[in-house]
Structures are given as C-alpha cells and as structure tokens.
Design a protein around this motif. Structure first.
Motif, short mmCIF file in Angstrom:
data_model
loop_
_atom_site.label_atom_id
_atom_site.label_comp_id
_atom_site.label_asym_id
_atom_site.label_seq_id
_atom_site.Cartn_x
_atom_site.Cartn_y
_atom_site.Cartn_z
N MET A 100 -37.94 -1.33 -49.35
CA MET A 100 -37.48 0.03 -49.32
C MET A 100 -37.52 0.52 -47.89
SD MET A 100 -38.31 3.22 -51.59
CE MET A 100 -36.69 3.02 -52.20
N LYS A 101 -36.45 1.17 -47.47
CA LYS A 101 -36.37 1.74 -46.12
C LYS A 101 -36.06 3.23 -46.22
CE LYS A 101 -34.59 -2.30 -43.72
NZ LYS A 101 -33.47 -2.82 -42.93
N PHE A 102 -36.68 3.99 -45.33
CA PHE A 102 -36.41 5.42 -45.24
C PHE A 102 -35.90 5.73 -43.84
CE2 PHE A 102 -39.82 5.08 -48.41
CZ PHE A 102 -39.26 5.80 -49.45
N ARG A 103 -34.95 6.65 -43.76
CA ARG A 103 -34.45 7.13 -42.47
C ARG A 103 -34.72 8.63 -42.38
NH1 ARG A 103 -29.97 4.99 -44.25
NH2 ARG A 103 -29.73 2.79 -43.92
N LEU A 104 -35.37 9.01 -41.29
CA LEU A 104 -35.71 10.43 -41.11
C LEU A 104 -34.91 11.08 -39.99
CD1 LEU A 104 -39.58 10.25 -41.55
CD2 LEU A 104 -37.86 10.84 -43.24
N LEU A 105 -34.32 10.29 -39.12
CA LEU A 105 -33.49 10.85 -38.04
C LEU A 105 -32.08 11.02 -38.58
CD1 LEU A 105 -34.76 8.77 -35.01
CD2 LEU A 105 -35.39 11.09 -35.65
N PRO B 190 -35.07 8.15 -58.49
CA PRO B 190 -34.42 7.08 -57.73
C PRO B 190 -35.38 6.15 -57.00
CG PRO B 190 -34.17 9.16 -56.57
CD PRO B 190 -34.81 9.46 -57.90
N LEU B 191 -36.62 6.57 -56.80
CA LEU B 191 -37.56 5.73 -56.06
C LEU B 191 -38.18 4.69 -56.99
CD1 LEU B 191 -39.34 8.43 -53.89
CD2 LEU B 191 -37.46 6.93 -53.23
N SER C 225 -32.48 9.65 -45.68
CA SER C 225 -31.92 8.74 -46.67
C SER C 225 -32.91 7.63 -46.98
CB SER C 225 -30.60 8.15 -46.17
OG SER C 225 -30.80 7.39 -45.01
N ALA C 226 -32.62 6.89 -48.04
CA ALA C 226 -33.47 5.79 -48.45
C ALA C 226 -32.59 4.66 -48.98
CB ALA C 226 -34.44 6.24 -49.53
N GLU C 227 -33.04 3.42 -48.73
CA GLU C 227 -32.36 2.23 -49.24
C GLU C 227 -33.32 1.45 -50.11
OE1 GLU C 227 -31.06 -0.31 -46.11
OE2 GLU C 227 -29.60 1.12 -45.36
N ASP C 228 -32.79 0.86 -51.17
CA ASP C 228 -33.62 -0.01 -52.00
C ASP C 228 -33.76 -1.37 -51.33
OD1 ASP C 228 -31.27 -1.42 -52.53
OD2 ASP C 228 -31.01 -0.52 -54.51
N ALA C 229 -34.47 -2.28 -51.95
CA ALA C 229 -34.74 -3.59 -51.37
C ALA C 229 -33.47 -4.39 -51.15
CB ALA C 229 -35.69 -4.36 -52.27
N ASP C 230 -32.40 -4.10 -51.89
CA ASP C 230 -31.13 -4.81 -51.75
C ASP C 230 -30.20 -4.15 -50.73
OD1 ASP C 230 -31.91 -6.63 -53.74
OD2 ASP C 230 -31.21 -5.27 -55.31
N GLY C 231 -30.66 -3.08 -50.09
CA GLY C 231 -29.84 -2.38 -49.10
C GLY C 231 -28.94 -1.31 -49.67
N GLY C 232 -29.05 -1.04 -50.96
CA GLY C 232 -28.24 0.01 -51.58
C GLY C 232 -28.84 1.38 -51.32
N GLU C 233 -27.99 2.34 -51.00
CA GLU C 233 -28.47 3.69 -50.73
C GLU C 233 -28.87 4.39 -52.03
OE1 GLU C 233 -27.75 7.50 -47.97
OE2 GLU C 233 -26.83 5.57 -47.56
#
Length: 84
Positions: free
Chosen positions: A1-6, A73-74, A10-18
């Motif tokens: 899981m990735k989060f973008r704050l700048l 969604p998380l 947004s957030a992406e799941d482990a497969d790169g889907g938003e």
C-alpha cells in the motif's frame, strides 16, 4: 500500500490500483492520520484541522463518518492485531 500526501492525497493498493478515497475532507482526515502515525488523534484535533472557520454543529458526526468510510477502501492488513 502506498500513500501520497503531496498534491492530491491518494492511495494505491498492493497491485498499484488507485483506491477511491472520496471527497477532499475525507482525504484530509487520512492525511492528518498518516502524518500522526502511531499517535492518537482526537475528534477535536480533526475538527480543528478540517474547518478553519466555525465548524458545523454536526462536526463530530461528519468526522466519524469520514473515518468510517475510509475503512472501506483500505485493506484490513493487520487490523485484527490492532483491535480493528
């Protein structure tokens, strides 16, 4: 899981889907929680961060709703270990 704050939060799941996080205030709640990772964040702190001017009378309910809707969604990874 990735989060973008700048930029837009947004957030992406482990497969790169938003992930669909919802409206701006909900994204702001997530950003504040991420910035205060592993620390308690009170409803009062969230309310102060979300409304610069006078918050609405139902601010507590709105904050609780945003938190509840963020859980959808998380992914629940590790949630049972943390009592969620």
């Amino acid at each position: 899981m990735k989060f973008r704050l700048l930029g837009a939060v947004s957030a992406e799941d482990a497969d790169g889907g938003e992930l669909r996080l919802g409206p701006e205030k909900r994204r702001s709640v997530l950003a504040l929680l991420l910035l205060r990772r592993n620390r308690a964040v009170s409803v009062a702190q969230l309310t102060e961060a979300l409304w610069v001017a006078e918050p609405p009378a139902n601010a507590r309910t709105v904050v609780q709703s945003h938190i509840s809707r963020l859980r959808g969604p998380l992914p629940p990874q590790g949630a049972p270990r943390h009592g969620v």
